[in-house]
Structures are given as structure tokens and as C-alpha cells.
Design an enzyme around this catalytic site. Sequence first.
Site, PDB file in Angstrom:
ATOM      1  N   SER A  83      22.866  -0.519  28.050  1.00  0.00           N
ATOM      2  CA  SER A  83      22.118   0.353  28.956  1.00  0.00           C
ATOM      3  C   SER A  83      22.850   1.666  29.124  1.00  0.00           C
ATOM      4  CB  SER A  83      21.963  -0.312  30.332  1.00  0.00           C
ATOM      5  OG  SER A  83      21.439   0.607  31.276  1.00  0.00           O
TER       6      SER A  83
ATOM      7  N   TYR B 299      24.186  -4.826  37.652  1.00  0.00           N
ATOM      8  CA  TYR B 299      23.539  -4.836  36.333  1.00  0.00           C
ATOM      9  C   TYR B 299      24.379  -4.059  35.320  1.00  0.00           C
ATOM     10  CZ  TYR B 299      20.137  -3.349  32.764  1.00  0.00           C
ATOM     11  OH  TYR B 299      19.489  -3.061  31.588  1.00  0.00           O
TER      12      TYR B 299
END
Length: 253
Positions: free
Chosen positions: A146, A159
Site C-alpha cells: 500500500s 493497516y
Amino acid sequence: MSRLAGKTALVTGSSRGIGRATAERLARDGALVAVHYNADADAAGKVVAGIAEAGGKAFAVKAELGVPGDVDTLFEALEAGLKEHGASGLDILVNNAGVMGGVAPEEVTPEIFDRLVAVNAKAPFFIVQRVLGILQDGGRIINISSGLTRFANPQEVAYAMTKGAVEQLTLHFAKHLSGRGITVNSVAPGITNNGTPVFDIPEVVEQMAALSAFNRVGETRDVADVVAFLASDDARWITGGFLDASGGTLLGG
């Protein structure tokens, strides 16, 4: 296109979003694709049907990740599907499945944290560990990370931590598997239109688009095409790499 003709691929979390686009692209390039899903059998079935209608080959595999026995369930279904299609090994693994947090740092509970780690970091590790028994020499492992490992969003701190772990998984396995000619790389998407309701709100999309150097939000195919490149022989000299597929998010004015 047929640059992946004769190859087999597993894409986790491929009933929607980036995973779906990746499964469709790899199938279009000629690979037999295992479309993994957690619960939405209808969605996975539509992906498989769409691939078949386009002249490709695919089958669905169900397994909930982040729970005891998840990797066993996944590989039992995968190996059965491969056998049914006359294949025994795997050439390409795309670790795409993941869950996000979406809460302020002060509101992250141990249960939320543990769930994020279980799905986003633990499952990919043990999937890679398990796949080594059937992954062909010269194979490809592509881990979806990400852009949040490079720019901050405090609501996704937990996350982002799990995606940082994915990048370490990539680095160390790239070294470990180099003797077999297996490449291992990470791809980091930015804001990508995955079909969730927020992308139906024009003013929000405009704000998100402004973060990209190209002044638009990413489309799932933007990321899928990067994954397809890494899965191909064209990327044979790239391993342990981190490819930013965020559209130049937060490069500055």
C-alpha cells in the site's frame, strides 16, 4: 496476448476490486487463474464466467483468511482445481487479499489489530511458505502492499503496519528464493476506485484525485497492469522490488 500461456496463477481476494482486475488481466494474458474469495460466491462466479466468456480459463476457490486452518483450506481447493484443469503446479502467486481498519489510532482495539495482522500479514506469510511446494522454479510472487507505507493516514496506522510487514516478507523471500529463479516483488497502490460507495460522491473523488500527480484516482486496471508486468518474463531481472503504483500520490506541488 499469450505471454502467460501455459502458466497457472492464484490471486487471493479476486472476487472484486484490484484482485478481480488482476485475475482478469492474467487470464487475458493466457494464464489459468484461481479466483480466490472469502464469502461472496456469486461475485467470484461472475469473475470466472467473465474470464471464460473472454476466452480465458479460471476457477474459483473459497477460503476465509485470518482464521485457523485458512491456508490448508485454500490449498486443498487450489490443488483440486488445478488437478481438474490438468495442472499440478503454480507459476504465479498474487497476495492481494486484505482488510482495512478505518478508525482513529485511539480507537484501535486489540481485536481489530489482531484481525488486520492475521489477514494482511500472517496469511500472506504462510501462503508463501505453503506455495513453495508447488511453485515452479522461475515462478513469480507478487505481494500487494500500500502507498500508506510511504504517506500517512492516521486512521489506517495499524493497516499500514501490516503492509510494512508485507514489504519485509517480499525483501527476505526474494533473497531466499533467488536460487530457484523465483522473483518476489511488492506493488503499492494508492487511492484506487474499488467500487465502494465513496467513489460515487463527486466532491470526495475530486479531493482524492487532487492527491495524485495525474489529478485522478486510480482504476483497478492501473494496478493490475503493473502486476501483470511483474508476472511476465519481462520482469525476470526484478526481485525484492517495491513498485509504487499510486499515480504519484503526494509528490508535492
